[in-house]
Scaffold this active site. Structure first.
Site, short mmCIF file in Angstrom:
data_model
loop_
_atom_site.label_atom_id
_atom_site.label_comp_id
_atom_site.label_asym_id
_atom_site.label_seq_id
_atom_site.Cartn_x
_atom_site.Cartn_y
_atom_site.Cartn_z
N GLU A 46 0.64 -1.30 0.01
CA GLU A 46 -0.22 -0.24 0.17
C GLU A 46 1.03 1.00 0.18
O GLU A 46 0.44 2.27 -0.08
CB GLU A 46 -0.45 0.01 1.21
CG GLU A 46 -1.97 -1.17 1.04
CD GLU A 46 -1.47 -2.53 1.84
OE1 GLU A 46 -2.16 -2.77 3.18
OE2 GLU A 46 -0.33 -2.33 1.91
N ARG A 177 10.29 -22.00 -8.26
CA ARG A 177 11.82 -21.75 -7.94
C ARG A 177 11.71 -20.68 -6.69
O ARG A 177 12.02 -20.40 -5.66
CB ARG A 177 13.34 -22.63 -8.30
CG ARG A 177 13.01 -24.40 -8.53
CD ARG A 177 14.29 -23.98 -9.00
NE ARG A 177 14.02 -25.36 -9.18
CZ ARG A 177 15.57 -25.99 -9.69
NH1 ARG A 177 16.55 -25.34 -10.79
NH2 ARG A 177 15.56 -27.22 -10.36
N THR A 189 18.62 -37.45 -6.35
CA THR A 189 18.58 -36.16 -7.77
C THR A 189 19.44 -35.62 -6.91
O THR A 189 20.38 -35.17 -9.03
CB THR A 189 17.88 -35.51 -7.40
OG1 THR A 189 16.42 -36.64 -7.10
CG2 THR A 189 17.87 -34.14 -8.32
N GLU A 285 11.18 -30.63 -4.60
CA GLU A 285 11.14 -31.33 -6.46
C GLU A 285 11.84 -32.70 -6.54
O GLU A 285 11.95 -32.77 -7.85
CB GLU A 285 12.10 -30.17 -7.55
CG GLU A 285 12.02 -29.00 -7.02
CD GLU A 285 12.92 -28.32 -8.35
OE1 GLU A 285 13.89 -29.25 -8.53
OE2 GLU A 285 12.55 -26.84 -8.30
#
Length: 360
Positions: A46, A177, A189, A285
């Site tokens: 604002e 992300r 991973t 992920e």
């Protein structure tokens, strides 16, 4: 209000543990000022929008995605700036669930302004779900994301996964992300793909990067440590080897030791620790072992599934979600508020899980 919401999205990944908020000032049917909450501790939406509007704010309407606050926090109350600006009407999208900050709408009405509450539509409900969960459940909002082929594979039987999805999907994933406070992957991973886990959106937003690595198997030479990005945290078991810890600390990683029943890091304990550090939006992920763990724990609030029109086959090709799973199809976790969106050659399936009762 949609313009204000688009501005608010720019604040995701920057403002936690405060909510991301956007605002616009309209006079005579013309947008004369806009702004968003750009960083934790900085001016609220604002204030930025009214500052951009200047004297043209007098008699104008302020549209803001969240009810203006009326308390002193890191900055003075937004209601004071609104009253000084001379706007005559305020329309806000969602009531503030924080009892310390709520009530700004009523205060402005008492001061003679026209105040309207915008109906809680699906877009605003989805956007502020993470903040409502933080306030009402003291938990982080967890998004599970993965890309898979049409037959549900994350990679081929040899482990090759570049690339399952198209470039447009990968760009959208990087935006996810950027909008998250932390991105989390399993050590599998890291060992297989050697990812950077960076957003690379060009606006400076980079999430904390967390690797769930119970025994600290992550190589110190991983790409995580060779590129600029968010802080790297290794979540490991209390029994993880000290020598490996020293090597990873030397590369700039923070080591977070957690309870590990059965030798695996307690994922709920990790989420709680990240929430204590003000990380309200968590993006998980993968790979399939980590995704299976968070689904088994019923800690997924929303899923983003990028589906590529490809079939790889092979019994040994990894599926998207492992873990215990369910024994009966009737017990399968069902996605709610499902949407489908074409992205390049792929399709994005998005849906929520659980009751979202903290939004009631």
């Amino acid at each position: 209000m949609r313009e204000a919401l688009a501005l608010a999205r720019k604040g995701l990944g920057r403002t936690s543990p405060n909510p991301a908020v956007g605002a616009v000032v309209v006079a005579g049917g013309e947008l004369v000022g806009s702004g968003f909450h750009e960083a934790f501790g900085g001016p609220h939406a604002e204030v930025n929008a009214l500052g951009a509007a200047g004297e043209r704010a007098r008699g104008a309407t302020l549209y803001v995605t969240l009810e203006p606050c009326k308390h002193f926090g890191k900055t003075p109350p937004c209601t004071e700036a609104i009253l000084r600006s001379g706007v005559s009407r305020v329309v806000f999208g969602v009531r503030d669930p924080n009892p310390e900050a709520a009530g700004g709408g009523a205060l402005l009405r008492e001061k003679g302004l026209e105040v309207e509450e915008f109906p809680l539509g699906a877009e605003l409900r989805s956007f502020y779900a993470y903040f409502y969960k933080h306030v009402r459940r003291s938990q982080s909002f967890v998004v599970a994301k993965w890309g898979m082929t049409a037959d549900g594979r994350l990679a081929t039987r040899t482990g090759d996964s570049r690339w399952v999805t198209c470039e447009e999907s990968r760009a959208r994933a990087r935006l996810l992300r950027a909008e998250s406070d932390a991105v989390i992957v399993g050590v599998g991973t890291v060992l297989r793909d050697d990812p950077r886990l960076t957003a690379r959106t060009g606006d400076g937003r980079e999430p904390m990067r967390v690797v769930v690595d119970s025994n600290l198997r992550t190589p110190p030479g991983s790409e995580l440590f060779t590129v600029a990005g968010g802080q790297v945290i290794m979540a490991c078991a209390e029994s993880a080897p000290a020598q490996a810890e020293d090597a990873l600390r030397a590369r700039g990683a923070e080591i977070m030791r957690l309870s590990a029943p059965g030798g695996r890091v307690d994922i709920c304990a990790l989420f709680d620790r990240l929430h204590e550090r003000g990380r309200l939006r968590l993006l998980v992920e993968g790979g399939s072992t980590l995704l299976g763990a968070i689904f088994d724990a019923r800690r997924v609030d929303e899923a983003y599934v990028f589906i590529a029109p490809k079939v790889v086959g092979g019994r040994q090709a990894p599926g998207a979600v492992s873990g215990r799973g369910v024994t009966r199809m009737a017990d399968a976790l069902a996605l709610g508020d499902v949407s489908w969106e074409p992205i390049g050659s792929d399709m994005l399936l998005r849906g929520r899980l659980g009751t979202w009762d903290w939004m009631d």
